[in-house]
Design an enzyme around this catalytic site. Sequence first.
Site, PDB file in Angstrom:
ATOM      1  N   ASP A  75     -22.614 -28.803   7.866  1.00 20.09           N
ATOM      2  CA  ASP A  75     -21.073 -28.388   7.369  1.00 20.09           C
ATOM      3  C   ASP A  75     -20.559 -27.301   6.934  1.00 20.09           C
ATOM      4  O   ASP A  75     -20.980 -26.761   6.135  1.00 20.09           O
ATOM      5  CB  ASP A  75     -21.267 -29.002   6.193  1.00 20.09           C
ATOM      6  CG  ASP A  75     -20.028 -29.269   4.594  1.00 20.09           C
ATOM      7  OD1 ASP A  75     -18.454 -29.568   5.367  1.00 20.09           O
ATOM      8  OD2 ASP A  75     -19.953 -29.454   3.990  1.00 20.09           O
ATOM      9  N   ASP A 116     -13.396 -27.438   8.752  1.00 17.60           N
ATOM     10  CA  ASP A 116     -14.877 -28.276   8.331  1.00 17.60           C
ATOM     11  C   ASP A 116     -15.507 -29.018   9.576  1.00 17.60           C
ATOM     12  O   ASP A 116     -14.122 -30.259   9.190  1.00 17.60           O
ATOM     13  CB  ASP A 116     -13.883 -28.484   6.734  1.00 17.60           C
ATOM     14  CG  ASP A 116     -15.106 -28.917   5.761  1.00 17.60           C
ATOM     15  OD1 ASP A 116     -16.363 -29.167   6.386  1.00 17.60           O
ATOM     16  OD2 ASP A 116     -14.642 -29.725   4.587  1.00 17.60           O
TER      17      ASP A 116
END
Length: 414
Positions: free
Chosen positions: A118, A302
């Site tokens: 992430d 992201d």
Amino acid sequence: MRPSTALLTLCCLVSLIVASPLDAYQRNTISIPLSRIYGNVFLTFTSKYDITSRNYVLNTGSPHSLSNRGPPYKLGERSTGSLTDDGNSVPLKNQSATLWYGSIAVGEPPESFTVQIDTGSADLLLSSVRCGISCAGHRRYNATSSSTSLDLNTPFVVKYGNRTQMGGDEYTDVVELAGYKAINQTLGATDTYYPDFAASNAPDGLAGFAFQEISSYGATPLFQTLVDNHVLRMNVFGISLSTQKDKSELRIGGSNPSMYEPDTLAIVPVTVRGYWQIQLDRLSQNGEDMIVPTDKAQAIVDTGTAFIVTDPENAVKYYENVKGARAVDEIWTVPCDTIGLYAPTLTFSGRLFPVSSSTFNLGPIHEGSTDCIAGLTGMPGIGEHWIIGDVFLQNVYTIFDVGNTQVGFANLKL
């Protein structure tokens, strides 16, 4: 970083006189295959940005421009408490549009864990051996079984809005990523598990590859620890996300040019450390500029978010001339037979990067439906920010250059 296939090793000849940024990115790297599974895409990113923007305030003493979103927080105090060579690669697997995961090893003797990769968060989180039913089906971290573990005697609680969702204790331990060892890496061992990870087929934890400024622990993220340990030839990692076999990976210590077209590489500097936050030039639909961001328009890269996310007003503008488009709780749907016509093109550093119709279409809203979920959505309170998630990232190879604090995008090789 920042988890579905075997990775290729890369060795490139480098000029002894002058090396270009691309030459440097290609040196001696190791990759990890990534895989993907399915989860709740909307709740994941709304909760995450509530948490990480709050962490930025706590760690820096200054508000991030995202800090005005979500419920109000009492700031000024970190939440603590308890609840009852040749470069290296990590194969990434895809859990869903939001959860790409790979493997790390923790402790001595090393134990393998799967973690979500992430780039929109900064912490390493694993389920604890004390975790109950919410961690069923997952490998659990047992600090007492590792000779290199150190209990920091620091409890943590991660809060979503006004609710406490996860908490446990902080430790340091040795963490191995693609053959590189991060010594004294801070990690959280949670006694209750994050709801999206509660499924038995979900990863065992999460590894954040953003910057320390948004850490819930206020600690050094995993990749930065590798940088500080001086074990990498280059302070760079590269990511390819794909549903195609052998096309998803996390590359440590450089990039993998066998996966992208080097002459399409666009380099964009990070504007604010914390997130991988860069300038977005513009966004167009069918060659027409639908939204031309101002100088304040910031894009957060992201891998832990499915969508391209913007302010709800921008989303309305994007879909206003799309026949049959409608929004339910900020998620937009478009008739499945035409949705591919409305995939956007994003421009970074003057270079255009189109989103394919297949990645823009996230599938029918339910089995048998003729309406499909579109890959651009709105999120209240985001302001001038854009979150650039997997809908876009599956179309490019992304280079995260920690040493020079910049991001690179390049077209994937077909």
